[in-house]
Motif scaffolding. Structure first.
Motif, short mmCIF file in Angstrom:
data_model
loop_
_atom_site.label_atom_id
_atom_site.label_comp_id
_atom_site.label_asym_id
_atom_site.label_seq_id
_atom_site.Cartn_x
_atom_site.Cartn_y
_atom_site.Cartn_z
N UNK A 292 -1.73 -5.95 14.98
CA UNK A 292 -2.32 -7.27 14.83
C UNK A 292 -1.38 -8.35 14.32
N UNK A 293 -0.50 -7.99 13.40
CA UNK A 293 0.41 -8.96 12.78
C UNK A 293 1.44 -8.19 11.96
N UNK A 294 2.41 -8.91 11.44
CA UNK A 294 3.40 -8.29 10.55
C UNK A 294 2.69 -7.73 9.32
N UNK A 295 1.77 -8.51 8.77
CA UNK A 295 1.03 -8.04 7.59
C UNK A 295 0.18 -6.82 7.92
N UNK A 296 -0.41 -6.81 9.13
CA UNK A 296 -1.18 -5.64 9.55
C UNK A 296 -0.31 -4.40 9.63
N UNK A 297 0.91 -4.57 10.12
CA UNK A 297 1.86 -3.46 10.15
C UNK A 297 2.16 -2.99 8.73
N UNK A 298 2.41 -3.92 7.83
CA UNK A 298 2.74 -3.55 6.45
C UNK A 298 1.57 -2.87 5.75
N UNK A 299 0.35 -3.32 6.02
CA UNK A 299 -0.83 -2.65 5.44
C UNK A 299 -0.87 -1.20 5.92
N UNK A 300 -0.60 -0.97 7.20
CA UNK A 300 -0.60 0.40 7.73
C UNK A 300 0.55 1.22 7.15
N UNK A 301 1.70 0.60 6.91
CA UNK A 301 2.81 1.31 6.27
C UNK A 301 2.40 1.75 4.87
N UNK A 302 1.78 0.85 4.11
CA UNK A 302 1.34 1.19 2.76
C UNK A 302 0.31 2.31 2.81
N UNK A 303 -0.64 2.22 3.71
CA UNK A 303 -1.65 3.28 3.82
C UNK A 303 -1.01 4.62 4.17
N UNK A 304 -0.03 4.61 5.06
CA UNK A 304 0.65 5.86 5.44
C UNK A 304 1.39 6.44 4.24
N UNK A 305 2.05 5.59 3.47
CA UNK A 305 2.76 6.07 2.29
C UNK A 305 1.78 6.60 1.24
N UNK A 306 0.68 5.92 1.05
CA UNK A 306 -0.33 6.38 0.10
C UNK A 306 -0.86 7.76 0.54
#
Length: 190
Positions: free
Chosen positions: A48-62
């Motif tokens: 969806x967006x750069x921020x959407x990518x970063x939210x998914x990165x954080x969720x994957x790390x969590x």
């Protein structure tokens, strides 16, 4: 890599590794896409967006961290030893770029940034749930386990924020050790 080979899961794994190695800085979505071997259009399509990518990165790390917690608590008979090993992993400088991203997005979500708001979904409850099982296994009553899980999460996040702000690993480790000792005193005798 061609765009046709850029499935969401592969791109997410690559993004997690990219952030771990490079942080996020002020990179554009095009720069990130180029580093991942895809186009910005594919990232927008999947996230969806750069921020959407970063939210998914954080969720994957969590999720990776919760999996590590589950492995440690399954392998350790002593929950205090498991907690110490888990903290050592969380405080590892290799995770600092991810943790900085986590706190950046968390703050933006709390300010109402629509792109970051999805991060708040389950940001506490998933960890409380993950922590309750090991606490109950150690003999803590269910209601107390939920309260202690929330407290432990708050302490860990607070100390991670302290660590990122100050770089005082010895001081933060000493504080976590004190918290761990205080918690150990509440456990039933083994």
């Amino acid at each position: 890599m061609t765009e046709a080979g850029g499935g969401k899961e592969r791109l997410l794994r690559a993004a997690v590794e990219y952030v771990a190695a490079n942080g996020v800085g002020e990179r554009s979505l095009r720069q990130i896409a180029a580093a991942l071997g895809t186009s910005h259009r594919m990232l927008i399509y999947h996230f969806g967006s750069k921020e959407g990518l970063f939210v998914e990165v954080v969720r994957a790390m969590e999720e990776r961290q919760r999996e590590l917690l589950a492995e440690l608590t399954a392998a350790e008979d002593d929950p205090i030893d498991a907690a110490r090993r888990f903290w050592a992993r969380l405080a590892d400088p290799a995770l600092w770029p991810h943790e900085r991203l986590f706190f950046e997005l968390y703050g933006r979500a709390l300010q109402g940034d629509p792109a970051a708001l999805p991060l708040l979904d389950g940001i506490v409850d998933t960890w409380v749930t993950a922590l309750v099982g090991p606490l109950e296994k150690a003999g803590t009553a269910p209601d107390a386990a939920r309260a202690q899980a929330r407290l432990g999460l708050a302490v860990a996040r607070g100390l991670l924020l302290d660590l990122l702000a100050t770089g005082d690993r010895a001081g933060v480790d000493a504080a976590m050790e004190e918290f761990t000792r205080m918690y150990a005193a509440t456990l039933p005798p083994r």
